[in-house]
Design a protein around this motif. Structure first.
Motif, PDB file in Angstrom:
ATOM      1  N   GLN A  44       0.853  -1.181   0.000  1.00 45.98           N
ATOM      2  CA  GLN A  44       0.000   0.000   0.000  1.00 45.98           C
ATOM      3  C   GLN A  44       0.890   1.232   0.000  1.00 45.98           C
ATOM      4  O   GLN A  44       1.772   1.377   0.849  1.00 45.98           O
ATOM      5  N   VAL A  49       2.649  -4.173   3.342  1.00 46.63           N
ATOM      6  CA  VAL A  49       1.749  -4.213   4.488  1.00 46.63           C
ATOM      7  C   VAL A  49       1.289  -5.626   4.834  1.00 46.63           C
ATOM      8  O   VAL A  49       0.618  -5.826   5.842  1.00 46.63           O
ATOM      9  N   THR A  76       0.337  -2.240  12.035  1.00 45.07           N
ATOM     10  CA  THR A  76       0.006  -0.840  11.763  1.00 45.07           C
ATOM     11  C   THR A  76      -0.943  -0.667  10.585  1.00 45.07           C
ATOM     12  O   THR A  76      -1.431   0.440  10.349  1.00 45.07           O
ATOM     13  N   ALA A  77      -1.223  -1.743   9.835  1.00 48.63           N
ATOM     14  CA  ALA A  77      -2.108  -1.652   8.667  1.00 48.63           C
ATOM     15  C   ALA A  77      -3.414  -2.418   8.868  1.00 48.63           C
ATOM     16  O   ALA A  77      -4.211  -2.519   7.953  1.00 48.63           O
ATOM     17  N   ARG A  78      -3.620  -2.935  10.044  1.00 47.93           N
ATOM     18  CA  ARG A  78      -4.822  -3.734  10.302  1.00 47.93           C
ATOM     19  C   ARG A  78      -6.058  -2.852  10.440  1.00 47.93           C
ATOM     20  O   ARG A  78      -5.965  -1.657  10.707  1.00 47.93           O
ATOM     21  N   ARG A  80      -8.239  -2.132   8.055  1.00 48.79           N
ATOM     22  CA  ARG A  80      -8.555  -1.361   6.848  1.00 48.79           C
ATOM     23  C   ARG A  80      -9.127  -2.229   5.729  1.00 48.79           C
ATOM     24  O   ARG A  80      -9.246  -1.770   4.606  1.00 48.79           O
ATOM     25  N   ILE A  82      -7.659  -4.863   4.409  1.00 51.47           N
ATOM     26  CA  ILE A  82      -6.590  -5.401   3.559  1.00 51.47           C
ATOM     27  C   ILE A  82      -6.616  -6.923   3.553  1.00 51.47           C
ATOM     28  O   ILE A  82      -6.546  -7.549   2.495  1.00 51.47           O
ATOM     29  N   GLY A 166      -4.607   3.618  -1.325  1.00 48.43           N
ATOM     30  CA  GLY A 166      -5.318   4.217  -0.228  1.00 48.43           C
ATOM     31  C   GLY A 166      -6.559   4.869  -0.563  1.00 48.43           C
ATOM     32  O   GLY A 166      -7.550   5.018  -0.070  1.00 48.43           O
TER      33      GLY A 166
END
Length: 166
Positions: A44, A49, A76-78, A80, A82, A166
Motif C-alpha cells: 500500500q 503491508v 500498523t495496517a490492520r 482497513r 486489507i 489508499g
C-alpha cells in the motif's frame, strides 16, 4: 571457497522480475511433506503491508491446521480491509486452480481473522484443537458466492504483488 557477500533483504517491488525468475527455477519439484503454493505481497502506497499464500493442495497437516490460504497484515495496517481483500483475491486464484472447496482456518480466539473468513463466504464446519475450520466455495460456485467480499476499490493483483491504493 568464497561464496561472496550474502545479505537478507525484504520484498522489493524492483526485484519482482528477479524473484519470478528464481521461482521458475524451482519448477514443480516440491520437497516431500510440502505442497505447491503461490505467494503474494500486499503493498500500500509503496509500503509492504502484508502477504497472502495460496496452497494448491492440502497434506494431512494442512487439512487439520492450516487450510489452503494463509495471510498476515502488519499491525500498523490492520483494520482497513486489507486481509479481507487479499483473501478474496486468493479465492479468485483458487477458482482458477479448479479448487472446488477452499478450507481456511484460524485460531478460535482470533476474532479478526474469523471475520475476514466470514466476509469471504466462509461457513464454519467446526473447531478442532483450538482452530476454527471454515469452507468457502470459490467465486461463481455455490449459493454463498453472491455474499463474498470483493476486493476493495484500488486493490489490484499483479504477478507477485497486490497493490492497495489508499
Amino acid at each position: 571457497m568464497s561464496h561472496g557477500t550474502i545479505t537478507l533483504v525484504g520484498p522489493d517491488i524492483a526485484r519482482q522480475a528477479e524473484f519470478l525468475a528464481m521461482a521458475d527455477e524451482f519448477g514443480e519439484d516440491v520437497p516431500e511433506g510440502l505442497v505447491p503454493s503461490t505467494s503474494r505481497w500486499v503493498v500500500q502506497d509503496g509500503r509492504l503491508v502484508g502477504f497472502v499464500a495460496l496452497r494448491h493442495e492440502l497434506n494431512a497437516f494442512l487439512f487439520e491446521e492450516g487450510g489452503y490460504i494463509g495471510y498476515a497484515v502488519r499491525p500498523t495496517a490492520r483494520g482497513r480491509g486489507i486481509a479481507t481483500a487479499a483473501a478474496a483475491l486468493a479465492l479468485l486464484e483458487a477458482r482458477h486452480l479448479a479448487i472446488e472447496r477452499v478450507l481456511l482456518t484460524c485460531d478460535d480466539a482470533n476474532v479478526a481473522s474469523a471475520t475476514v473468513i466470514e466476509r469471504n463466504g466462509g461457513v464454519l464446519e467446526d473447531v478442532r484443537g483450538g482452530k476454527r475450520r471454515y469452507w468457502v466455495e470459490p467465486a461463481g460456485q455455490g449459493p454463498r458466492s453472491t455474499r463474498r467480499a470483493l476486493p476493495a476499490p484500488g486493490i489490484h493483483q499483479q504477478v507477485c504483488l497486490l497493490v492497495v491504493r489508499g
